[in-house]
Write an enzyme that holds these catalytic residues in place. Structure first.
Site, PDB file in Angstrom:
ATOM      1  N   TRP A   1      -9.433  23.993  27.254  1.00 37.35           N
ATOM      2  CA  TRP A   1      -8.712  24.642  26.157  1.00 37.35           C
ATOM      3  C   TRP A   1      -8.837  23.819  24.875  1.00 37.35           C
ATOM      4  O   TRP A   1      -8.204  24.123  23.880  1.00 37.35           O
ATOM      5  CB  TRP A   1      -7.226  24.855  26.523  1.00 37.35           C
ATOM      6  CG  TRP A   1      -7.026  25.980  27.508  1.00 37.35           C
ATOM      7  CD1 TRP A   1      -7.941  26.923  27.873  1.00 37.35           C
ATOM      8  CD2 TRP A   1      -5.833  26.289  28.241  1.00 37.35           C
ATOM      9  NE1 TRP A   1      -7.404  27.797  28.785  1.00 37.35           N
ATOM     10  CE2 TRP A   1      -6.120  27.434  29.037  1.00 37.35           C
ATOM     11  CE3 TRP A   1      -4.553  25.718  28.309  1.00 37.35           C
ATOM     12  CZ2 TRP A   1      -5.155  28.005  29.887  1.00 37.35           C
ATOM     13  CZ3 TRP A   1      -3.608  26.303  29.154  1.00 37.35           C
ATOM     14  CH2 TRP A   1      -3.910  27.426  29.936  1.00 37.35           C
TER      15      TRP A   1
ATOM     16  N   GLU B   1      -5.540  31.924  34.919  1.00 40.91           N
ATOM     17  CA  GLU B   1      -4.523  31.475  33.964  1.00 40.91           C
ATOM     18  C   GLU B   1      -3.110  31.566  34.543  1.00 40.91           C
ATOM     19  O   GLU B   1      -2.183  32.021  33.886  1.00 40.91           O
ATOM     20  CB  GLU B   1      -4.632  32.276  32.665  1.00 40.91           C
ATOM     21  CG  GLU B   1      -5.991  32.117  31.991  1.00 40.91           C
ATOM     22  CD  GLU B   1      -6.110  32.823  30.639  1.00 40.91           C
ATOM     23  OE1 GLU B   1      -5.423  33.837  30.436  1.00 40.91           O
ATOM     24  OE2 GLU B   1      -6.886  32.336  29.799  1.00 40.91           O
TER      25      GLU B   1
ATOM     26  N   LYS C   1      -5.466  41.151  37.355  1.00 36.64           N
ATOM     27  CA  LYS C   1      -5.872  39.807  36.946  1.00 36.64           C
ATOM     28  C   LYS C   1      -5.297  38.877  38.010  1.00 36.64           C
ATOM     29  O   LYS C   1      -4.075  38.756  38.132  1.00 36.64           O
ATOM     30  CB  LYS C   1      -5.285  39.487  35.566  1.00 36.64           C
ATOM     31  CG  LYS C   1      -5.444  38.037  35.126  1.00 36.64           C
ATOM     32  CD  LYS C   1      -4.931  37.835  33.692  1.00 36.64           C
ATOM     33  CE  LYS C   1      -5.028  36.394  33.242  1.00 36.64           C
ATOM     34  NZ  LYS C   1      -4.579  36.203  31.845  1.00 36.64           N
TER      35      LYS C   1
ATOM     36  N   ASP D   1     -14.782  33.831  26.325  1.00 38.05           N
ATOM     37  CA  ASP D   1     -13.590  34.633  26.088  1.00 38.05           C
ATOM     38  C   ASP D   1     -13.584  35.331  24.737  1.00 38.05           C
ATOM     39  O   ASP D   1     -12.941  34.840  23.796  1.00 38.05           O
ATOM     40  CB  ASP D   1     -12.345  33.730  26.189  1.00 38.05           C
ATOM     41  CG  ASP D   1     -11.068  34.532  26.245  1.00 38.05           C
ATOM     42  OD1 ASP D   1     -11.158  35.761  26.262  1.00 38.05           O
ATOM     43  OD2 ASP D   1      -9.982  33.918  26.282  1.00 38.05           O
TER      44      ASP D   1
ATOM     45  N   GLU E   1      -8.128  39.063  18.623  1.00 38.56           N
ATOM     46  CA  GLU E   1      -7.527  37.787  19.015  1.00 38.56           C
ATOM     47  C   GLU E   1      -8.269  36.600  18.397  1.00 38.56           C
ATOM     48  O   GLU E   1      -7.644  35.684  17.870  1.00 38.56           O
ATOM     49  CB  GLU E   1      -7.527  37.671  20.541  1.00 38.56           C
ATOM     50  CG  GLU E   1      -7.057  36.311  21.032  1.00 38.56           C
ATOM     51  CD  GLU E   1      -7.042  36.182  22.548  1.00 38.56           C
ATOM     52  OE1 GLU E   1      -7.366  37.163  23.246  1.00 38.56           O
ATOM     53  OE2 GLU E   1      -6.693  35.097  23.032  1.00 38.56           O
TER      54      GLU E   1
ATOM     55  N   GLU F   1       0.848  41.261  24.077  1.00 42.53           N
ATOM     56  CA  GLU F   1       0.085  40.009  24.088  1.00 42.53           C
ATOM     57  C   GLU F   1      -1.163  40.224  23.229  1.00 42.53           C
ATOM     58  O   GLU F   1      -1.913  41.185  23.422  1.00 42.53           O
ATOM     59  CB  GLU F   1      -0.295  39.650  25.534  1.00 42.53           C
ATOM     60  CG  GLU F   1      -1.077  38.355  25.611  1.00 42.53           C
ATOM     61  CD  GLU F   1      -0.871  37.584  26.918  1.00 42.53           C
ATOM     62  OE1 GLU F   1       0.012  37.933  27.710  1.00 42.53           O
ATOM     63  OE2 GLU F   1      -1.615  36.608  27.117  1.00 42.53           O
ATOM     64  N   ARG F   2      -1.327  39.336  22.267  1.00 43.66           N
ATOM     65  CA  ARG F   2      -2.485  39.411  21.353  1.00 43.66           C
ATOM     66  C   ARG F   2      -2.509  40.721  20.568  1.00 43.66           C
ATOM     67  O   ARG F   2      -3.583  41.228  20.239  1.00 43.66           O
ATOM     68  CB  ARG F   2      -3.809  39.236  22.096  1.00 43.66           C
ATOM     69  CG  ARG F   2      -3.855  38.058  23.056  1.00 43.66           C
ATOM     70  CD  ARG F   2      -3.555  36.752  22.391  1.00 43.66           C
ATOM     71  NE  ARG F   2      -3.588  35.643  23.354  1.00 43.66           N
ATOM     72  CZ  ARG F   2      -3.297  34.397  23.011  1.00 43.66           C
ATOM     73  NH1 ARG F   2      -2.944  34.091  21.774  1.00 43.66           N
ATOM     74  NH2 ARG F   2      -3.364  33.442  23.901  1.00 43.66           N
TER      75      ARG F   2
HETATM   76  O1  GCW Z   1      -8.174  34.800  26.144  1.00 48.68           O
HETATM   77  C1  GCW Z   1      -7.160  34.997  26.968  1.00 48.68           C
HETATM   78  C2  GCW Z   1      -6.011  35.412  26.133  1.00 48.68           C
HETATM   79  C3  GCW Z   1      -4.842  35.745  26.988  1.00 48.68           C
HETATM   80  C4  GCW Z   1      -5.275  36.869  27.936  1.00 48.68           C
HETATM   81  C5  GCW Z   1      -6.476  36.382  28.739  1.00 48.68           C
HETATM   82  C6  GCW Z   1      -7.013  37.438  29.669  1.00 48.68           C
HETATM   83  C7  GCW Z   1      -3.961  38.614  28.865  1.00 48.68           C
HETATM   84  O2  GCW Z   1      -5.703  34.381  25.246  1.00 48.68           O
HETATM   85  O3  GCW Z   1      -3.795  36.161  26.165  1.00 48.68           O
HETATM   86  O4  GCW Z   1      -4.232  37.259  28.772  1.00 48.68           O
HETATM   87  O5  GCW Z   1      -7.491  36.015  27.879  1.00 48.68           O
HETATM   88  O6  GCW Z   1      -7.919  38.146  29.257  1.00 48.68           O
HETATM   89  O7  GCW Z   1      -6.526  37.566  30.766  1.00 48.68           O
END
Ligand code: GCW
Length: 695
Positions: free
Chosen positions: A539, A287, A283, A361, A389, A163-164
């Protein structure tokens, strides 16, 4: 025939000597060209004498030193101990854990430490001194890490994706493990050890429960076995709903006895595979990830349940504070603070709360997160993002230590002047018993590890700052360039200049004056300042920039969301007046009129355009500067960086044109002279972004 064969052989050999694919990172160990220095170093390098205890970490140190010195000095370092002319490992209990001293004495160089890890880090430091051609004849200095846990967080998934991640796929070959050990795991561990990283979280915080199955624990164990001799502890991200998913329990309520028992048993099992396992990263309720709030419980309830499970094994729970809810009237800036601050004092002793550097973020620039300094009873770990990212993936050259350092040196003022974020994180402000820092890794299966070769400096720089946040960005850039790219002084200076300016340049052409979260939806690449609708209001882009006919920026003063009120009075005073607020943070805290005169002498609209336009010309300057180092750095690396800079230039133009044209629909003012108005229309720019969004 023979002649042809020789020519072919020679050309293969020359090719191998010359071409550098970046795989060896900053640990190249090529023969030094400076003969005077080589002569000096040789005087201290004929043998390695281990007067420390023998264990796998110390063995690693000795092996690394021998290999390094063999390569750098073109000699063979022996095991035969003489009285003079060698490197000696010595125990010294007065040195802080993991720290070391390096001292030239009686014709030897002595590396002393209390622990085996100290010997390992001291050995890498000595190699760094030699790689960077410092003098060691009179060397005498000590160093010890300011933060205990210096972690890399991998957002790697079971199926090999990241991811990313922008540098290929995961380094971990789950399907081949545990039987097949890719030699690259060792190279990865060496690189981390060389910069003092002592813990890694192997998998994504959006965690698959699969990592906690027996099958995967055997794989994790195999990696832990490779990393252990390099002083690296392994952690896993866990899915909070694992008791339900794997254990088939009716739910995962942290206050249910059977749920707690499930975790206790699971922890026992994990430690039966990996006795020195570090713990869990979580986490939760963020999200869409499961968490204790689904059962009416708090983050502390969830964390403490896991803390109880790993406690018998000295394990830790690292609980993330990256939480925010979709409230169109609210301000995402405040949400983590409002949820976590009241829980201060409620977490178990082996819990650390991990906070992203800024309140939104990982933006190109954010003010520091207001939770730093706000939870004196709860150890706060810093979470940085090394993977880019929001900073242009691996096509943009951005030296992130500048960003890290800016955050770390921000003053929270919670215990008076000098209570910097760094001092909160290293425990000195609140006497935290455990201290930690994490960086979301930028590594992947690309041959050069990080996609953009220059992003290796971000991995390197993160590690160096995690070790000692007082290192300067200049020093870090210099070391990295010398070890990785060239020993030619003029080229070193040129590259250093590029690195040190790069982050501000990126901010200029993407998010000047405190703009944030105006990037392409979902993909987080490119620009989408016009984004009005998304799955959640927070978002979109308009939620953040709030541009209208009057002005632009998010009013977070007492007249607006009052997020500014979360900081100490001194910080509020720094930022609460739009006339005196640092322009870096202007739109973070103020809605400012388009005609407002700024400290630069320009009105707001003109200043905004100026930043976007200069951002692009600054990328051109980076390109021109890079041309100057041709011939001083490896050709393959030169060409690769050159190509990526060209891509960055294209993207900078896209950002500039899209943003000035879009914001112009609000400001209704002309592009100021001397800038020439974009040749492309706003509609054309929107099309480009639409294409980015196509799946
Ligand atoms: O900014 C977001 C990212 C997600 C990430 C999330 C996080 C792992 O776009 O991809 O998920 O942060 O930090 O949990």
């Amino acid at each position: 025939m023979l002649k042809k064969g020789i020519i072919l052989l020679l050309s293969i050999l020359t090719f191998q000597v010359k071409a550098d694919d970046g795989f060896r990172l900053w640990l190249k160990y090529d023969l030094l060209k400076n003969t005077a220095k080589v002569a000096e170093y040789k005087r201290f390098s004929s043998f390695v004498d281990n007067q420390f205890e023998v264990n796998s970490i110390v063995k690693t140190a000795a092996k690394e030193l021998k290999n390094g010195l063999n390569g750098l000095l073109g000699i063979s370092v022996s095991n035969t101990v003489k009285s003079k002319g060698g490197i000696i490992f010595k125990k010294d209990v007065s040195i802080p854990k993991e720290g070391f001293r390096i001292e030239a004495k009686n014709g030897n160089v002595i590396i002393s430490a209390q622990t085996d890890k100290g010997i390992l880090y001291g050995s890498f430091e000595l190699l760094r001194q030699i790689q960077t051609e410092s003098s060691i004849s009179t060397i005498n200095f000590s160093s010890s890490p300011k933060i205990q846990l210096r972690m890399l967080n991998h957002w790697d998934n079971v199926l090999g994706t990241i991811e990313r991640g922008y540098a290929g796929s995961s380094l971990w070959k789950w399907y081949e493990l545990p039987e097949n050990i890719d030699p690259r795991y060792v190279e990865y561990a060496r690189a981390n050890a060389s910069i003092g990283i002592n813990a890694v979280v192997l998998n994504n915080v959006n965690a698959s429960a699969r990592f906690l199955t027996k099958e995967y624990l055997a794989k994790v164990k195999a990696l832990a076995d490779v990393f252990r001799p390099y002083g690296i502890q392994v952690f896993l991200s866990v899915n909070f709903a694992s008791p339900k998913i794997l254990g088939k329990l009716k739910n995962s309520d942290p206050l249910e006895l059977e749920v707690r028992q499930w975790w206790n048993e699971k922890a026992k099992e994990v430690y039966s595979f990996i006795p020195d396992f570090g713990g869990f990263l979580v986490k939760a309720n963020s999200e869409g990830e499961p968490g204790p709030q689904e059962f009416g419980r708090t983050h502390a309830d969830g964390a403490n349940m896991l803390a109880e499970a790993v406690k018998p094994f000295n394990g830790l729970v690292i609980w993330r504070a990256f939480v925010y809810g979709p409230n169109p009237k609210g301000d995402r800036f405040k949400e983590a603070f409002n949820e976590f601050k009241p829980l201060d004092g409620q977490f178990a002793k082996n819990v650390i709360v991990q906070v992203k550097n800024g309140p939104i973020d990982f933006m190109p620039r954010e003010p520091f997160h207001p939770l730093f300094g706000a939870m004196p009873k709860t150890p706060m770990a810093m979470e940085f993002q090394i993977t880019q990212e929001y900073l242009g993936f691996s096509t943009n050259l951005v030296f992130l230590p500048s960003l890290f350092k800016e955050v770390l040196s921000s003053d929270t003022y919670v215990n008076g002047k000098g209570s910097t974020v760094a001092k909160v994180v290293d425990g000195s402000v609140h006497n935290y018993p455990i201290t930690a820092i994490a960086g979301v890794a930028n590594t992947g299966s690309d041959r050069n590890w990080t996609g953009h070769l220059m992003s290796q400096a971000n991995w390197y720089g993160y590690g160096r700052l995690a070790w000692n946040h007082e290192f300067t960005t200049e020093q870090i850039a210099e070391e990295w360039i010398k070890m990785t790219l060239t020993n030619e002084v003029t080229a070193q200076k040129t590259i250093k200049n590029i690195l040190l300016k790069s982050r501000e340049i990126y901010v200029n052409f993407t998010n000047p004056l405190g703009l944030h979260h105006i990037m392409g939806q979902g993909i987080h690449f490119g620009m989408e300042p016009w984004l009005e609708k998304s799955a959640r209001p927070d978002w979109t882009a308009i939620y953040y920039h709030r541009a209208d006919s009057l002005g632009i920026g998010f009013d977070r003063t007492a007249n607006g969301s009052n997020a500014l009120g979360l900081y100490s009075k001194e910080v509020q005073n720094l930022w609460n007046n739009p006339e005196t607020c640092d322009l870096k943070y202007l739109f973070w805290f103020h809605h400012v009129s388009w005609n407002q005169k700024l400290s630069t002498g320009k009105n707001l609209w003109d200043e905004l355009c100026t930043r976007y336009y200069t951002g692009v010309t600054e990328v051109e300057t980076m390109q021109n500067d890079w041309e100057k180092v041709k011939g001083s750095v490896d050709e393959e690396i030169f060409e690769d960086v050159k190509g990526r800079l060209a891509a960055q230039h294209r993207e900078a133009l896209n950002w500039r044109d899209a943003c000035v044209l879009y914001f112009q629909t609000h400001s209704k003012q002309a592009i100021p002279t001397p800038f020439i108005k974009p040749e492309r229309t706003l509609e054309e720019m929107k099309k480009i972004v639409e294409i980015y969004q196509l799946k």
